[in-house]
Design a protein around this motif. Structure first.
Motif, PDB file in Angstrom:
ATOM      1  N   LYS A 166       0.775  -1.252  -0.078  1.00 57.84           N
ATOM      2  CA  LYS A 166       0.029  -0.221   0.132  1.00 57.84           C
ATOM      3  C   LYS A 166       0.886   1.148  -0.271  1.00 57.84           C
ATOM      4  O   LYS A 166       0.496   2.267  -0.491  1.00 57.84           O
ATOM      5  N   MET A 167       1.973   1.126   0.804  1.00 54.04           N
ATOM      6  CA  MET A 167       2.911   2.255   0.582  1.00 54.04           C
ATOM      7  C   MET A 167       3.638   2.116  -0.615  1.00 54.04           C
ATOM      8  O   MET A 167       3.990   1.281  -1.137  1.00 54.04           O
ATOM      9  N   PRO A 168       3.940   3.552  -1.220  1.00 56.81           N
ATOM     10  CA  PRO A 168       4.654   3.658  -2.456  1.00 56.81           C
ATOM     11  C   PRO A 168       6.130   3.109  -2.293  1.00 56.81           C
ATOM     12  O   PRO A 168       6.596   3.321  -1.301  1.00 56.81           O
ATOM     13  N   LEU A 169       6.473   2.639  -3.212  1.00 56.25           N
ATOM     14  CA  LEU A 169       7.961   2.162  -3.171  1.00 56.25           C
ATOM     15  C   LEU A 169       8.842   3.124  -2.735  1.00 56.25           C
ATOM     16  O   LEU A 169       9.772   2.783  -1.866  1.00 56.25           O
ATOM     17  N   GLU A 170       8.645   4.264  -3.295  1.00 56.31           N
ATOM     18  CA  GLU A 170       9.695   5.381  -2.785  1.00 56.31           C
ATOM     19  C   GLU A 170       9.782   5.556  -1.394  1.00 56.31           C
ATOM     20  O   GLU A 170      10.696   6.071  -0.769  1.00 56.31           O
ATOM     21  N   ASP A 171       8.401   5.550  -0.738  1.00 52.51           N
ATOM     22  CA  ASP A 171       8.290   5.896   0.711  1.00 52.51           C
ATOM     23  C   ASP A 171       8.850   4.696   1.358  1.00 52.51           C
ATOM     24  O   ASP A 171       9.387   4.836   2.344  1.00 52.51           O
ATOM     25  N   LEU A 172       8.584   3.413   0.716  1.00 50.05           N
ATOM     26  CA  LEU A 172       9.452   2.272   1.453  1.00 50.05           C
ATOM     27  C   LEU A 172      10.818   2.579   1.579  1.00 50.05           C
ATOM     28  O   LEU A 172      11.562   2.351   2.507  1.00 50.05           O
ATOM     29  N   ILE A 173      11.498   2.896   0.276  1.00 56.73           N
ATOM     30  CA  ILE A 173      12.961   3.250   0.214  1.00 56.73           C
ATOM     31  C   ILE A 173      13.359   4.395   1.301  1.00 56.73           C
ATOM     32  O   ILE A 173      14.276   4.109   1.854  1.00 56.73           O
ATOM     33  N   ALA A 174      12.618   5.338   1.239  1.00 62.57           N
ATOM     34  CA  ALA A 174      13.080   6.171   2.172  1.00 62.57           C
ATOM     35  C   ALA A 174      12.980   5.777   3.572  1.00 62.57           C
ATOM     36  O   ALA A 174      13.806   6.244   4.301  1.00 62.57           O
ATOM     37  N   THR A 175      11.993   5.323   4.057  1.00 62.50           N
ATOM     38  CA  THR A 175      11.723   4.915   5.546  1.00 62.50           C
ATOM     39  C   THR A 175      12.909   3.831   5.746  1.00 62.50           C
ATOM     40  O   THR A 175      13.416   3.874   6.992  1.00 62.50           O
ATOM     41  N   ALA A 176      12.941   3.013   5.054  1.00 57.69           N
ATOM     42  CA  ALA A 176      13.690   1.714   5.343  1.00 57.69           C
ATOM     43  C   ALA A 176      15.279   2.515   5.138  1.00 57.69           C
ATOM     44  O   ALA A 176      16.420   2.173   6.053  1.00 57.69           O
ATOM     45  N   THR A 177      15.690   3.346   4.414  1.00 57.60           N
ATOM     46  CA  THR A 177      16.916   4.260   4.597  1.00 57.60           C
ATOM     47  C   THR A 177      17.176   4.961   5.860  1.00 57.60           C
ATOM     48  O   THR A 177      18.141   4.766   6.303  1.00 57.60           O
ATOM     49  N   ARG A 178      16.097   5.452   6.474  1.00 56.41           N
ATOM     50  CA  ARG A 178      15.874   6.447   7.416  1.00 56.41           C
ATOM     51  C   ARG A 178      16.623   5.173   8.659  1.00 56.41           C
ATOM     52  O   ARG A 178      17.057   5.665   9.589  1.00 56.41           O
ATOM     53  N   LEU A 179      15.647   4.137   8.674  1.00 51.71           N
ATOM     54  CA  LEU A 179      15.885   3.182   9.825  1.00 51.71           C
ATOM     55  C   LEU A 179      17.302   2.562   9.877  1.00 51.71           C
ATOM     56  O   LEU A 179      17.937   2.348  10.740  1.00 51.71           O
ATOM     57  N   VAL A 180      17.567   1.983   8.452  1.00 47.24           N
ATOM     58  CA  VAL A 180      18.952   1.482   8.553  1.00 47.24           C
ATOM     59  C   VAL A 180      19.976   2.500   8.672  1.00 47.24           C
ATOM     60  O   VAL A 180      20.895   2.097   9.626  1.00 47.24           O
ATOM     61  N   CYS A 181      19.957   3.486   8.104  1.00 46.86           N
ATOM     62  CA  CYS A 181      21.100   4.481   8.345  1.00 46.86           C
ATOM     63  C   CYS A 181      20.916   5.329   9.661  1.00 46.86           C
ATOM     64  O   CYS A 181      22.107   5.672  10.302  1.00 46.86           O
ATOM     65  N   GLY A 182      19.953   5.630   9.960  1.00 43.98           N
ATOM     66  CA  GLY A 182      19.759   6.330  11.362  1.00 43.98           C
ATOM     67  C   GLY A 182      19.170   5.500  12.613  1.00 43.98           C
ATOM     68  O   GLY A 182      19.157   6.170  13.584  1.00 43.98           O
ATOM     69  N   GLY A 183      18.752   4.682  12.338  1.00 39.55           N
ATOM     70  CA  GLY A 183      18.284   3.596  13.461  1.00 39.55           C
ATOM     71  C   GLY A 183      17.090   4.186  14.159  1.00 39.55           C
ATOM     72  O   GLY A 183      16.354   4.988  13.412  1.00 39.55           O
ATOM     73  N   LEU A 184      16.533   3.905  15.078  1.00 45.56           N
ATOM     74  CA  LEU A 184      15.321   4.270  15.591  1.00 45.56           C
ATOM     75  C   LEU A 184      15.544   5.840  15.975  1.00 45.56           C
ATOM     76  O   LEU A 184      14.398   6.384  16.288  1.00 45.56           O
ATOM     77  N   GLY A 185      16.467   6.439  16.409  1.00 43.73           N
ATOM     78  CA  GLY A 185      16.825   7.692  16.522  1.00 43.73           C
ATOM     79  C   GLY A 185      16.075   8.642  15.570  1.00 43.73           C
ATOM     80  O   GLY A 185      15.482   9.723  15.781  1.00 43.73           O
ATOM     81  N   GLU A 186      15.826   8.154  14.402  1.00 41.09           N
ATOM     82  CA  GLU A 186      15.291   8.682  13.509  1.00 41.09           C
ATOM     83  C   GLU A 186      13.583   9.035  13.579  1.00 41.09           C
ATOM     84  O   GLU A 186      12.880   9.765  13.137  1.00 41.09           O
ATOM     85  N   TYR A 187      13.264   8.180  14.502  1.00 37.80           N
ATOM     86  CA  TYR A 187      11.515   8.122  14.632  1.00 37.80           C
ATOM     87  C   TYR A 187      11.367   8.290  16.148  1.00 37.80           C
ATOM     88  O   TYR A 187      10.238   8.553  16.381  1.00 37.80           O
ATOM     89  N   VAL A 188      12.432   7.891  17.114  1.00 34.73           N
ATOM     90  CA  VAL A 188      11.810   8.218  18.383  1.00 34.73           C
ATOM     91  C   VAL A 188      12.614   9.308  19.019  1.00 34.73           C
ATOM     92  O   VAL A 188      13.907   9.363  18.935  1.00 34.73           O
ATOM     93  N   LYS A 189      11.856  10.248  19.800  1.00 32.46           N
ATOM     94  CA  LYS A 189      12.479  11.540  20.375  1.00 32.46           C
ATOM     95  C   LYS A 189      13.097  11.029  21.706  1.00 32.46           C
ATOM     96  O   LYS A 189      12.807  10.125  22.293  1.00 32.46           O
ATOM     97  N   GLY A 190      13.992  11.929  21.861  1.00 37.11           N
ATOM     98  CA  GLY A 190      14.909  11.895  23.152  1.00 37.11           C
ATOM     99  C   GLY A 190      15.858  10.790  23.142  1.00 37.11           C
ATOM    100  O   GLY A 190      16.401  10.149  23.826  1.00 37.11           O
TER     101      GLY A 190
END
Length: 190
Positions: A166-190
């Protein structure tokens, strides 16, 4: 056409028929349900012919797995920079969506996930050997990085497939890149 070429053509056609029937069966049923008898019936060959080419169904599955590994590892991939990592992530997802249904089933279907995991492990073992020292001077730290990187990209892809893409491929790639490259720090505050 000489006799040798005719035999080679027959062997190739027989192996293609076996392969096609096997791939169709993988897409339709769990591996444990596949039998040599049904495979040979679908391929329109006799059992002896199958055993001339493969000792077991596992050997045929092994051949299929190795082809998938080889197609991915044949790419000139580097791990020298974050830009390289981003390119690898993009390549993996773009490659995955172009895969035939068979590959998606091997990677994402519950009964085949262990096979997808084996394929992933082989790819990462190859990459870890090829790019020793890519992340640190310590082989064990590199091993941990590779152990993190491979499964997380696959897990995210599996979830995307479970969500019916359901998520566009580009959004999957962007989300996966943020998670892999930045870890959960990209999504979890503090």
């Amino acid at each position: 056409m000489d006799k040798t070429k005719q035999e080679d053509l027959r062997v190739r056609k027989t192996k293609e028929a076996i392969r096609r029937a096997f791939e169709d069966m993988i897409c339709e049923m769990d591996y444990e349900q596949i039998t040599v008898k049904e495979l040979t019936d679908r391929a329109m060959i006799n059992r002896k012919t199958f055993y001339l080419h493969y000792e077991t169904l596992d050997n045929l599955l092994e051949e299929l797995q190795q082809e998938i590994v080889d197609s991915f590892t044949s790419q000139n991939i580097s791990y020298k920079s974050m830009a390289d990592i981003r390119r690898i992530i993009r390549y993996f997802y773009e490659y995955a969506v172009k895969m035939p249904k068979l590959h998606e089933r091997l990677l994402c279907s519950g009964s085949y996930e262990h096979i997808g995991d084996k394929i992933n492990e082989r790819i990462m073992a190859y990459q870890a050997e090829r790019y020793k020292g890519a992340f640190s001077r310590n082989i064990y730290e590199d091993n941990l990085v590779f152990a993190y990187f491979a499964p997380i990209t696959t897990i995210l892809y599996r979830q995307w497939v479970k969500d019916n893409k359901k998520m566009p491929l580009e959004d999957l790639i962007a989300t996966a890149t943020r998670l892999v490259c930045g870890g959960l720090g990209e999504y979890v505050k503090g």
